[in-house]
Write a protein that holds these residues in place. Structure first.
Motif, PDB file in Angstrom:
ATOM      1  N   ALA A 116       4.461 -24.417  -5.440  1.00  0.00           N
ATOM      2  CA  ALA A 116       3.708 -24.445  -4.508  1.00  0.00           C
ATOM      3  C   ALA A 116       2.279 -25.014  -5.214  1.00  0.00           C
ATOM      4  CB  ALA A 116       3.304 -22.945  -3.853  1.00  0.00           C
ATOM      5  N   ILE A 117       1.900 -24.458  -6.062  1.00  0.00           N
ATOM      6  CA  ILE A 117       0.516 -24.765  -6.712  1.00  0.00           C
ATOM      7  C   ILE A 117       0.608 -26.445  -7.305  1.00  0.00           C
ATOM      8  CG2 ILE A 117      -0.822 -24.627  -8.888  1.00  0.00           C
ATOM      9  CD1 ILE A 117      -0.337 -21.718  -8.536  1.00  0.00           C
ATOM     10  N   GLU A 118       1.844 -26.876  -7.638  1.00  0.00           N
ATOM     11  CA  GLU A 118       2.166 -28.279  -8.407  1.00  0.00           C
ATOM     12  C   GLU A 118       2.035 -29.137  -7.107  1.00  0.00           C
ATOM     13  OE1 GLU A 118       4.413 -29.309 -11.823  1.00  0.00           O
ATOM     14  OE2 GLU A 118       5.641 -29.956 -10.297  1.00  0.00           O
ATOM     15  N   LEU A 119       2.877 -28.897  -6.033  1.00  0.00           N
ATOM     16  CA  LEU A 119       2.736 -29.824  -4.962  1.00  0.00           C
ATOM     17  C   LEU A 119       1.807 -29.858  -4.331  1.00  0.00           C
ATOM     18  CD1 LEU A 119       6.616 -28.317  -3.793  1.00  0.00           C
ATOM     19  CD2 LEU A 119       6.033 -30.769  -4.366  1.00  0.00           C
ATOM     20  N   SER A 120       0.871 -28.906  -4.085  1.00  0.00           N
ATOM     21  CA  SER A 120      -0.205 -29.040  -3.552  1.00  0.00           C
ATOM     22  C   SER A 120      -1.666 -30.115  -4.037  1.00  0.00           C
ATOM     23  CB  SER A 120      -1.128 -27.794  -3.429  1.00  0.00           C
ATOM     24  OG  SER A 120      -1.768 -27.550  -5.012  1.00  0.00           O
ATOM     25  N   HIS A 121      -0.966 -30.793  -5.215  1.00  0.00           N
ATOM     26  CA  HIS A 121      -1.805 -31.801  -5.573  1.00  0.00           C
ATOM     27  C   HIS A 121      -1.560 -33.181  -5.089  1.00  0.00           C
ATOM     28  CE1 HIS A 121      -3.816 -29.694  -8.865  1.00  0.00           C
ATOM     29  NE2 HIS A 121      -2.678 -29.111  -9.127  1.00  0.00           N
ATOM     30  N   VAL A 122      -0.167 -33.289  -4.381  1.00  0.00           N
ATOM     31  CA  VAL A 122       0.099 -34.610  -3.800  1.00  0.00           C
ATOM     32  C   VAL A 122       0.513 -34.231  -2.319  1.00  0.00           C
ATOM     33  CG1 VAL A 122       1.021 -35.260  -6.247  1.00  0.00           C
ATOM     34  CG2 VAL A 122       2.585 -34.070  -4.404  1.00  0.00           C
ATOM     35  N   ALA A 123       0.680 -33.203  -1.792  1.00  0.00           N
ATOM     36  CA  ALA A 123       1.104 -32.903  -0.357  1.00  0.00           C
ATOM     37  C   ALA A 123       0.019 -32.975   0.383  1.00  0.00           C
ATOM     38  CB  ALA A 123       1.851 -31.694  -0.342  1.00  0.00           C
ATOM     39  N   ALA A 124       0.388 -33.180   1.797  1.00  0.00           N
ATOM     40  CA  ALA A 124      -0.708 -33.038   2.918  1.00  0.00           C
ATOM     41  C   ALA A 124      -1.141 -31.601   2.936  1.00  0.00           C
ATOM     42  CB  ALA A 124      -0.152 -33.532   3.944  1.00  0.00           C
ATOM     43  N   GLN A 125      -0.120 -30.566   2.919  1.00  0.00           N
ATOM     44  CA  GLN A 125      -0.202 -29.144   3.003  1.00  0.00           C
ATOM     45  C   GLN A 125       0.968 -28.454   2.484  1.00  0.00           C
ATOM     46  OE1 GLN A 125      -3.332 -27.146   4.154  1.00  0.00           O
ATOM     47  NE2 GLN A 125      -2.074 -26.011   2.790  1.00  0.00           N
ATOM     48  N   VAL A 126       0.669 -27.580   1.847  1.00  0.00           N
ATOM     49  CA  VAL A 126       1.786 -26.545   1.163  1.00  0.00           C
ATOM     50  C   VAL A 126       1.697 -25.085   1.830  1.00  0.00           C
ATOM     51  CG1 VAL A 126       2.912 -25.337  -0.826  1.00  0.00           C
ATOM     52  CG2 VAL A 126       1.818 -27.752  -0.946  1.00  0.00           C
ATOM     53  N   PHE A 127       2.658 -24.509   2.388  1.00  0.00           N
ATOM     54  CA  PHE A 127       2.735 -23.213   2.795  1.00  0.00           C
ATOM     55  C   PHE A 127       3.729 -22.404   1.859  1.00  0.00           C
ATOM     56  CE2 PHE A 127       2.182 -26.100   6.492  1.00  0.00           C
ATOM     57  CZ  PHE A 127       1.120 -25.596   7.024  1.00  0.00           C
ATOM     58  N   LEU A 128       3.280 -21.337   1.661  1.00  0.00           N
ATOM     59  CA  LEU A 128       3.969 -20.314   0.948  1.00  0.00           C
ATOM     60  C   LEU A 128       4.522 -19.043   1.750  1.00  0.00           C
ATOM     61  CD1 LEU A 128       5.274 -19.684  -1.924  1.00  0.00           C
ATOM     62  CD2 LEU A 128       3.049 -18.857  -2.724  1.00  0.00           C
ATOM     63  N   SER A 129       5.870 -19.001   2.070  1.00  0.00           N
ATOM     64  CA  SER A 129       6.324 -18.070   2.939  1.00  0.00           C
ATOM     65  C   SER A 129       6.791 -16.954   2.144  1.00  0.00           C
ATOM     66  CB  SER A 129       7.224 -18.864   3.768  1.00  0.00           C
ATOM     67  OG  SER A 129       7.868 -17.880   4.721  1.00  0.00           O
ATOM     68  N   THR A 130       6.662 -15.730   2.304  1.00  0.00           N
ATOM     69  CA  THR A 130       7.229 -14.658   1.830  1.00  0.00           C
ATOM     70  C   THR A 130       7.510 -13.480   2.920  1.00  0.00           C
ATOM     71  OG1 THR A 130       6.780 -12.757   0.030  1.00  0.00           O
ATOM     72  CG2 THR A 130       4.801 -14.020   1.095  1.00  0.00           C
ATOM     73  N   GLY A 182      -7.619 -23.557   0.177  1.00  0.00           N
ATOM     74  CA  GLY A 182      -6.822 -23.907   1.261  1.00  0.00           C
ATOM     75  C   GLY A 182      -5.771 -24.841   0.964  1.00  0.00           C
ATOM     76  N   ARG A 183      -5.705 -25.185  -0.368  1.00  0.00           N
ATOM     77  CA  ARG A 183      -4.559 -26.084  -0.666  1.00  0.00           C
ATOM     78  C   ARG A 183      -3.056 -25.496  -0.803  1.00  0.00           C
ATOM     79  NH1 ARG A 183      -7.071 -28.740  -6.336  1.00  0.00           N
ATOM     80  NH2 ARG A 183      -5.206 -29.981  -6.306  1.00  0.00           N
ATOM     81  N   GLN A 196       4.719 -37.075  -2.170  1.00  0.00           N
ATOM     82  CA  GLN A 196       3.210 -37.413  -1.713  1.00  0.00           C
ATOM     83  C   GLN A 196       3.085 -37.382  -0.304  1.00  0.00           C
ATOM     84  OE1 GLN A 196       1.232 -38.706  -4.039  1.00  0.00           O
ATOM     85  NE2 GLN A 196      -0.354 -38.666  -2.644  1.00  0.00           N
ATOM     86  N   GLY A 197       2.026 -36.917   0.363  1.00  0.00           N
ATOM     87  CA  GLY A 197       1.621 -36.746   1.747  1.00  0.00           C
ATOM     88  C   GLY A 197       2.497 -35.879   2.745  1.00  0.00           C
ATOM     89  N   LYS A 198       3.436 -35.183   2.058  1.00  0.00           N
ATOM     90  CA  LYS A 198       4.381 -34.425   2.839  1.00  0.00           C
ATOM     91  C   LYS A 198       3.640 -32.848   3.250  1.00  0.00           C
ATOM     92  CE  LYS A 198       7.710 -37.292   2.577  1.00  0.00           C
ATOM     93  NZ  LYS A 198       8.284 -37.964   3.616  1.00  0.00           N
ATOM     94  N   LYS A 199       4.350 -32.278   4.478  1.00  0.00           N
ATOM     95  CA  LYS A 199       3.808 -31.034   4.655  1.00  0.00           C
ATOM     96  C   LYS A 199       4.988 -30.128   4.107  1.00  0.00           C
ATOM     97  CE  LYS A 199       1.016 -32.049   8.583  1.00  0.00           C
ATOM     98  NZ  LYS A 199       0.751 -31.851  10.155  1.00  0.00           N
ATOM     99  N   ILE A 200       4.922 -29.332   3.198  1.00  0.00           N
ATOM    100  CA  ILE A 200       5.852 -28.449   2.674  1.00  0.00           C
ATOM    101  C   ILE A 200       5.716 -26.937   2.636  1.00  0.00           C
ATOM    102  CG2 ILE A 200       6.814 -28.122   0.260  1.00  0.00           C
ATOM    103  CD1 ILE A 200       5.626 -30.827  -0.639  1.00  0.00           C
ATOM    104  N   ILE A 201       7.177 -26.406   2.773  1.00  0.00           N
ATOM    105  CA  ILE A 201       6.893 -24.866   2.928  1.00  0.00           C
ATOM    106  C   ILE A 201       8.124 -24.409   1.846  1.00  0.00           C
ATOM    107  CG2 ILE A 201       8.794 -25.051   4.795  1.00  0.00           C
ATOM    108  CD1 ILE A 201       7.652 -22.081   5.496  1.00  0.00           C
TER     109      ILE A 201
END
Length: 535
Positions: A201-215, A296-297, A184-189
């Motif tokens: 990435a999709i599931e975490l975006s519901h609770v995170a401050a921001q999710v980055f998907l790096s490829t 933008g999630r 909850q509220g984390k910035k996650i990569i």
């Protein structure tokens, strides 16, 4: 006379099929399962345990129920087409109960050692040590079926990410992830672009401050829901499409597939466009990713060049503050219980048809489900078991060692030309082609020309409809009388769970015109005649 004693390692989807097939062929299987239940990868547990597969709570299958069913046990018609892991577990328990498999499984039993018996070259026997209830017990088996799967040893390439040891936040592998609440509220990569990376990435975006998907590479994204709302694999994985792929040049297939996927959303604009062509690397599944990117999630980012104590720096020189890193970077394949002998365990995994080590003095070891089909695992592993068991019994003879090695080299060369140099593609097989290849070894591949002569309607469904596992039980060993009913009714089982709202004035379903059916039948006859003449 008692049948050969067969050790089955693991009671996941491949192991359960192996047990049943051993019993049908008069063998005596004993399955050793390290956990306290069946299901393998599909069984959700709150806690992870090293050396065992792990799934997150929300995981849903990427193959539809008709395509992934055991060949003589369709899913209940009311089950959804794409299944939550709990539904798959329910089906597996039904399967075990129906075929009375439970008494052949020893739970909480870990395979510690599998070694050739002293006279293996004459008997083909194996010395086995199993640990249960804190004690080790020794056995001798005539054959071994390794069904322990690919997803037990998470791969974390930390050496490729400078600064990771200085990072003050949390980093884990996707294997450790269970649910989003504690983020909850984390910035996650999330690092990676496979199915799990996208799901998380999709599931975490519901609770995170921001999710980055790096490829690093990007990916082609295809969706479970295909044309007319049908399950993707039931539309694409057909004998007709398999034939089309063989006839038309690869660049045309790539162009069609890429245009099709880009018509849903532009992969370049969304930051997903890979440098490779569609057929060169395994695509990833997601019906939802473009919706989360456009809102933008989830924000797409290139590869990470290094980490600082609190941030990630990317190849485009941008920097983002990060609290949590999740490595969705795949798995390494290992079988620690097998002896370190090149005839038993080739470190290059060069197995004949991905099943049999080619240089064993006696072909009494089989790897089941240790491959990555572009399609469902249950039917491919089930056919592998049928073939392996017949090899164990001497009913199917293998080619010479040189012949098997030549076949392996030929396939490896083809894989190297067709696919990227990636662990994800090292065991990749095309679903229909591989199923037919193994089925031909045991005479269960359906004969479309013969079927067309005495049952053209069934032949047409086999050619144009989804290539479900029931097709391989119409004839030969393991023939199932219910297959002839399961094939023409598979579309009803696809549609039934979708029609949960009854319309009073519903329109009658559109029927295929007779003239179109006639053209298809004529085309089928022409193609089959052509194949026979060329063959």
């Amino acid at each position: 006379m008692p049948g050969k004693r067969i050790m089955v390692v693991g009671a996941g989807v491949s192991g359960l099929g192996a047990i049943k097939i051993c019993l049908e062929e008069g063998l005596e299987p004993i399955c050793f399962e390290e956990s306290n239940d069946i299901g393998g990868l599909w069984r959700y547990e709150e806690k992870t345990e090293r050396g065992r597969p792990s799934v997150y709570k929300s995981v849903i299958s990427n193959t539809s129920k008709e395509m992934m069913a055991y060949s003589d046990y369709p899913f209940p018609d009311h089950f959804p087409n794409y299944l939550h892991n709990s539904k798959i577990m329910e089906y597996l328990h039904m399967y075990v109960k129906h075929f009375h498999l439970l008494k052949h499984i020893q739970f909480l039993s870990k395979a510690c050692s599998v070694r050739k018996h002293s006279d293996f070259s004459f008997t083909g026997e194996w010395d086995v040590v199993v640990q249960a209830e804190g004690k080790q017990e020794s056995y001798v088996f005539d054959g071994i079926m390794v069904c322990s799967g690919l997803f037990t040893n998470p791969f974390m390439p930390l050496q490729k990410f400078p600064g990771i040891m200085r990072f003050k936040g949390q980093y884990i592998h996707s294997w450790e992830y269970k649910s989003p609440e504690k983020f909850q509220g984390k910035k996650i990569i999330v690092i990676g672009i496979g199915n799990s990376a996208i799901d998380l990435a999709i599931e975490l975006s519901h609770v995170a401050a921001q999710v980055f998907l790096s490829t690093r590479s990007g990916a082609w994204i295809w969706n479970r829901v295909w044309d007319s709302g049908m399950p993707m694999d039931t539309v694409l994985f057909t004998r007709f499409n398999s034939l089309v792929k063989k006839i038309f040049p690869e660049f045309l297939i790539n162009r069609w597939a890429e245009n099709k996927l880009n018509s849903r959303f532009n992969h370049d604009i969304y930051g997903l466009l890979p440098q490779h062509r569609f057929l060169s690397h395994q695509a990833s599944f997601s019906d939802d990713l473009p919706n989360y990117i456009i809102t933008g999630r989830v924000r797409m980012k290139p590869n990470v060049t290094k980490f600082t104590e609190t941030s990630a720096i990317f190849e485009d020189s941008t920097e983002e503050d990060v609290d949590v890193i999740i490595f969705a970077t795949g798995y390494t394949c290992s079988f620690p219980f097998l002896e370190n002998n090149l005839t038993v365990l080739d470190i290059q995994h060069s197995m004949y048809k991905f099943v049999v080590p080619p240089e064993l003095e006696k072909p009494m070891l089989a790897f089941i489900g240790i491959l990555q089909p572009v399609g469902a695992t249950i039917p491919t592993s089930e056919l592998q078991s049928q073939w392996a068991v017949r090899v164990f019994k001497g009913l199917n003879k293998l080619p010479s060692v040189s012949g098997m090695l030549a076949d392996i080299r030929k396939k490896r060369t083809k894989l190297e030309k067709q696919y990227l140099n990636s662990p994800r593609d090292a065991r990749r097989v095309q679903y229909v082609d591989y199923m037919d290849e193994i089925a031909s070894e045991i005479a269960v591949k359906p004969n479309l020309f013969s079927l067309f002569l005495w049952d053209p309607k069934l032949a047409l469904e086999l050619f144009l409809g989804p290539c479900t596992s029931y097709q391989y039980h119409l004839q030969g060993p393991g023939k199932w009388a219910g297959a002839r009913e399961a094939i023409p009714t598979q579309r009803e089982r696809i549609i039934k769970p979708l029609r949960t709202r009854t319309l009073i004035c519903a329109q009658a379903p559109c029927c295929v015109p007779l003239w179109l059916k006639s053209i298809c039948v004529a085309l089928l006859l022409f193609v089959l005649t052509f194949i026979i003449i060329k063959g």
